[in-house]
Design a protein around this motif. Structure first.
Motif, PDB file in Angstrom:
ATOM      1  N   SER A   1       0.814  -1.246  -0.008  1.00 47.26           N
ATOM      2  CA  SER A   1      -0.144  -0.064   0.164  1.00 47.26           C
ATOM      3  C   SER A   1       0.841   1.233  -0.080  1.00 47.26           C
ATOM      4  O   SER A   1       0.663   2.143  -0.789  1.00 47.26           O
ATOM      5  CB  SER A   1      -0.892   0.126   1.294  1.00 47.26           C
ATOM      6  N   PHE A   2       1.925   1.110   0.756  1.00 47.35           N
ATOM      7  CA  PHE A   2       2.825   2.443   0.901  1.00 47.35           C
ATOM      8  C   PHE A   2       3.367   2.703  -0.622  1.00 47.35           C
ATOM      9  O   PHE A   2       3.638   3.824  -1.108  1.00 47.35           O
ATOM     10  CB  PHE A   2       3.872   2.139   2.026  1.00 47.35           C
ATOM     11  N   ILE A   3       3.973   1.502  -1.122  1.00 49.84           N
ATOM     12  CA  ILE A   3       4.531   1.796  -2.593  1.00 49.84           C
ATOM     13  C   ILE A   3       3.484   2.318  -3.598  1.00 49.84           C
ATOM     14  O   ILE A   3       3.765   3.046  -4.408  1.00 49.84           O
ATOM     15  CB  ILE A   3       5.086   0.670  -3.008  1.00 49.84           C
ATOM     16  N   LYS A   4       2.245   1.794  -3.495  1.00 54.65           N
ATOM     17  CA  LYS A   4       1.236   2.304  -4.387  1.00 54.65           C
ATOM     18  C   LYS A   4       1.235   3.824  -4.256  1.00 54.65           C
ATOM     19  O   LYS A   4       0.685   4.449  -5.163  1.00 54.65           O
ATOM     20  CB  LYS A   4      -0.039   1.301  -4.091  1.00 54.65           C
ATOM     21  N   GLN A   5       1.058   4.244  -2.996  1.00 49.94           N
ATOM     22  CA  GLN A   5       0.629   5.443  -2.493  1.00 49.94           C
ATOM     23  C   GLN A   5       1.933   6.596  -2.676  1.00 49.94           C
ATOM     24  O   GLN A   5       1.691   7.463  -3.241  1.00 49.94           O
ATOM     25  CB  GLN A   5       0.321   5.712  -1.139  1.00 49.94           C
ATOM     26  N   HIS A   6       3.101   6.217  -2.613  1.00 46.51           N
ATOM     27  CA  HIS A   6       4.093   6.950  -2.517  1.00 46.51           C
ATOM     28  C   HIS A   6       5.237   6.764  -3.735  1.00 46.51           C
ATOM     29  O   HIS A   6       6.215   7.394  -3.542  1.00 46.51           O
ATOM     30  CB  HIS A   6       4.962   7.121  -1.031  1.00 46.51           C
ATOM     31  N   GLY A   7       5.328   5.430  -4.184  1.00 48.27           N
ATOM     32  CA  GLY A   7       6.113   5.009  -4.977  1.00 48.27           C
ATOM     33  C   GLY A   7       6.240   5.845  -6.498  1.00 48.27           C
ATOM     34  O   GLY A   7       5.240   6.351  -6.948  1.00 48.27           O
ATOM     35  N   ASN A   8       7.577   5.986  -7.037  1.00 47.51           N
ATOM     36  CA  ASN A   8       7.684   6.519  -8.312  1.00 47.51           C
ATOM     37  C   ASN A   8       7.658   5.466  -9.099  1.00 47.51           C
ATOM     38  O   ASN A   8       7.065   4.289  -8.882  1.00 47.51           O
ATOM     39  CB  ASN A   8       9.225   7.159  -8.260  1.00 47.51           C
ATOM     40  N   ASP A   9       7.986   5.859 -10.440  1.00 51.17           N
ATOM     41  CA  ASP A   9       7.762   4.881 -11.665  1.00 51.17           C
ATOM     42  C   ASP A   9       8.467   3.388 -11.357  1.00 51.17           C
ATOM     43  O   ASP A   9       8.173   2.394 -11.700  1.00 51.17           O
ATOM     44  CB  ASP A   9       7.873   5.447 -13.012  1.00 51.17           C
ATOM     45  N   HIS A  10       9.855   3.630 -11.134  1.00 53.72           N
ATOM     46  CA  HIS A  10      10.690   2.659 -10.681  1.00 53.72           C
ATOM     47  C   HIS A  10      10.054   1.585  -9.797  1.00 53.72           C
ATOM     48  O   HIS A  10       9.913   0.549  -9.985  1.00 53.72           O
ATOM     49  CB  HIS A  10      12.040   3.123 -10.535  1.00 53.72           C
ATOM     50  N   GLU A  11       9.686   2.224  -8.753  1.00 51.46           N
ATOM     51  CA  GLU A  11       9.406   1.568  -7.426  1.00 51.46           C
ATOM     52  C   GLU A  11       7.824   0.841  -7.956  1.00 51.46           C
ATOM     53  O   GLU A  11       7.719  -0.151  -7.330  1.00 51.46           O
ATOM     54  CB  GLU A  11       9.287   2.485  -6.357  1.00 51.46           C
ATOM     55  N   LEU A  12       7.084   1.585  -8.562  1.00 50.52           N
ATOM     56  CA  LEU A  12       5.941   0.944  -8.911  1.00 50.52           C
ATOM     57  C   LEU A  12       6.055  -0.322  -9.900  1.00 50.52           C
ATOM     58  O   LEU A  12       5.199  -1.324  -9.662  1.00 50.52           O
ATOM     59  CB  LEU A  12       5.160   1.864  -9.561  1.00 50.52           C
ATOM     60  N   ALA A  13       7.111  -0.204 -10.806  1.00 52.35           N
ATOM     61  CA  ALA A  13       7.362  -1.289 -11.844  1.00 52.35           C
ATOM     62  C   ALA A  13       8.122  -2.421 -10.785  1.00 52.35           C
ATOM     63  O   ALA A  13       7.722  -3.702 -11.253  1.00 52.35           O
ATOM     64  CB  ALA A  13       8.348  -0.787 -12.830  1.00 52.35           C
ATOM     65  N   GLU A  14       8.860  -2.148  -9.903  1.00 55.37           N
ATOM     66  CA  GLU A  14       9.467  -3.041  -8.989  1.00 55.37           C
ATOM     67  C   GLU A  14       8.477  -3.750  -8.070  1.00 55.37           C
ATOM     68  O   GLU A  14       8.406  -4.852  -8.173  1.00 55.37           O
ATOM     69  CB  GLU A  14      10.536  -2.597  -8.022  1.00 55.37           C
ATOM     70  N   LEU A  15       7.328  -3.224  -7.753  1.00 54.52           N
ATOM     71  CA  LEU A  15       6.180  -3.863  -7.105  1.00 54.52           C
ATOM     72  C   LEU A  15       5.378  -4.633  -7.970  1.00 54.52           C
ATOM     73  O   LEU A  15       5.217  -5.560  -7.609  1.00 54.52           O
ATOM     74  CB  LEU A  15       5.337  -2.780  -6.543  1.00 54.52           C
ATOM     75  N   ALA A  16       5.231  -4.297  -9.429  1.00 56.35           N
ATOM     76  CA  ALA A  16       4.456  -5.092 -10.093  1.00 56.35           C
ATOM     77  C   ALA A  16       5.355  -6.521 -10.223  1.00 56.35           C
ATOM     78  O   ALA A  16       4.900  -7.373 -10.466  1.00 56.35           O
ATOM     79  CB  ALA A  16       4.454  -4.432 -11.423  1.00 56.35           C
ATOM     80  N   ALA A  17       6.628  -6.236 -10.648  1.00 57.28           N
ATOM     81  CA  ALA A  17       7.448  -7.447 -10.804  1.00 57.28           C
ATOM     82  C   ALA A  17       7.457  -8.262  -9.458  1.00 57.28           C
ATOM     83  O   ALA A  17       7.293  -9.708  -9.820  1.00 57.28           O
ATOM     84  CB  ALA A  17       8.830  -6.830 -10.878  1.00 57.28           C
TER      85      ALA A  17
END
Length: 83
Positions: free
Chosen positions: A45-61
């Protein structure tokens, strides 16, 4: 401990007062919540709310890796409600 490319989930250590950790555990148990799953949900949830494009891509992976692992192992265990 050397990183293992085949093991994408790892145990990490962080500092927290024992009393706080124990209180979290008993409160989570009372709600039928697994502490580890709750922490992973919070990080997600924290990454979805505060993550940048790279972090969101890492979350998806990472989510894809979890889905593949669960498919190989027969899925995620069912949550059991207590109380």
């Amino acid at each position: 401990m050397a990183p293992d490319d085949k093991d994408h989930t790892f145990a990490t250590r962080f500092r927290i007062p024992r009393r706080m950790w124990d209180a979290y555990g008993t409160a989570a148990d009372r709600q039928g919540i697994d502490r580890s799953a709750d922490l992973v949900d919070h990080v997600r949830s924290f990454i979805k709310q505060h993550g940048n494009d790279h972090e969101l891509a890492e979350l998806a992976a990472a989510e894809q890796e979890l889905a593949e692992r669960r498919a190989r192992k027969g899925g995620r265990p069912r949550k059991e409600k207590t109380g």
